[in-house]
Design an enzyme around this catalytic site. Structure first.
Site, PDB file in Angstrom:
ATOM      1  N   HIS A  28       0.843  -1.166   0.010  1.00  0.00           N
ATOM      2  CA  HIS A  28       0.005  -0.016   0.016  1.00  0.00           C
ATOM      3  C   HIS A  28       0.881   1.274  -0.002  1.00  0.00           C
ATOM      4  CE1 HIS A  28       1.049  -0.984   4.095  1.00  0.00           C
ATOM      5  NE2 HIS A  28      -0.118  -0.733   4.633  1.00  0.00           N
ATOM      6  N   TYR A  29       1.916   1.252   0.785  1.00  0.00           N
ATOM      7  CA  TYR A  29       2.663   2.371   0.957  1.00  0.00           C
ATOM      8  C   TYR A  29       3.478   2.597  -0.189  1.00  0.00           C
ATOM      9  CZ  TYR A  29       6.309   5.481   3.003  1.00  0.00           C
ATOM     10  OH  TYR A  29       7.068   6.348   2.936  1.00  0.00           O
ATOM     11  N   SER A  30       4.051   1.453  -0.755  1.00  0.00           N
ATOM     12  CA  SER A  30       4.973   1.572  -1.892  1.00  0.00           C
ATOM     13  C   SER A  30       4.157   1.976  -3.226  1.00  0.00           C
ATOM     14  CB  SER A  30       5.370   0.368  -2.420  1.00  0.00           C
ATOM     15  OG  SER A  30       6.124  -0.434  -1.441  1.00  0.00           O
TER      16      SER A  30
END
Length: 250
Positions: free
Chosen positions: A156-158
């Site tokens: 999700h962050y990437s």
């Protein structure tokens, strides 16, 4: 420390109450700028405003970056307090914790995308028209080396940071003839409070990937971010600047 000339400039910093955003605010004020801090944490925001106020002119707005009305209110408050907005630094971000893609809950995945990608889109959407009218602007988006490489257990962050890099490139090209430059930086991990939401094994993984064998210092990030916010940065737009200690130099 080299001198960055931001005399008379007004700098909006999202996520400015702590971490890299706070370091950017300190350096901006010491460089002659006025600063508008935006953050979701009202209590921490007020404390930071008081501390930073010893260095120069600072205003503060509690902002939910996924809400257009909240952003519009903060833009109006910044213009009322400072007279203009010359620089936007999209620094606010969340990690959403760690887990494999199939284990991460959909609401957690969406929230990370909303804050880390939709938020910068909305701030740019609100502030760019003001920059166009004044024929000047600098926008710096704080992405991540994870947006280049894709960290395991942080899809999700990437993905959010890869999207922010794409937004930077598109917006930079759209504004290339308007004296408004849009760039991104891609830090490796900086040891700030954001580590509190990460598992230790993920922190260890990130450190193991950095050839310099240390984490980024917030003040090191501030140096590059504010150079990109200055008039000295005159022929770079839609670009991505490495801050990864040698991890990813492409």
């Amino acid at each position: 420390m080299n001198q960055i000339d931001l005399e008379g400039r007004v700098v909006v910093i999202t996520g400015g109450a702590r971490g890299i955003g706070y370091a950017v605010a300190q350096r901006a004020l010491r460089s002659g700028a006025q600063v508008a801090l935006w953050d979701i944490d009202a209590e921490r925001l007020e404390r930071s405003r008081k501390e930073l106020g010893e260095l120069g002119t600072v205003s503060a707005s509690t902002v939910e970056l996924t809400d257009e009305a909240s952003i519009d209110k903060a833009v109006a408050a910044a213009v009322a307090a400072h007279g203009a907005i010359h620089v936007l630094i999209n620094c606010a971000g969340i990690t959403g914790g760690n887990g494999t893609t199939w284990e991460l809950a959909p609401d957690v995945w969406r929230r990370v995308i909303d804050v880390n990608l939709i938020g910068p889109y909305l701030t740019c959407r609100a502030i760019v028209p003001l920059m166009i009218k004044q024929n000047y602007g600098r926008i710096v988006n704080i992405a991540s080396v994870a947006g280049k490489e894709g960290n395991p257990n942080a899809s999700h962050y990437s993905a959010s940071k890869a999207g922010l890099i794409g937004l930077t490139k598109s917006l930079g090209k759209e504004l290339a003839t308007k004296n408004i430059l849009v760039n991104a930086v891609t830090p490796a991990a900086a040891k700030t409070e954001i580590f509190d939401s990460m598992k230790q094994e993920h922190i260890d993984y990130m450190l193991s990937k950095i050839p310099m064998n240390r984490f980024l210092l917030p003040e090191e990030a501030a140096s590059m971010i504010l150079w990109l916010s200055s008039e000295d940065c005159a022929f770079s737009t839609g670009a991505v600047f490495d801050l990864s200690g040698g991890r990813a130099t492409y």
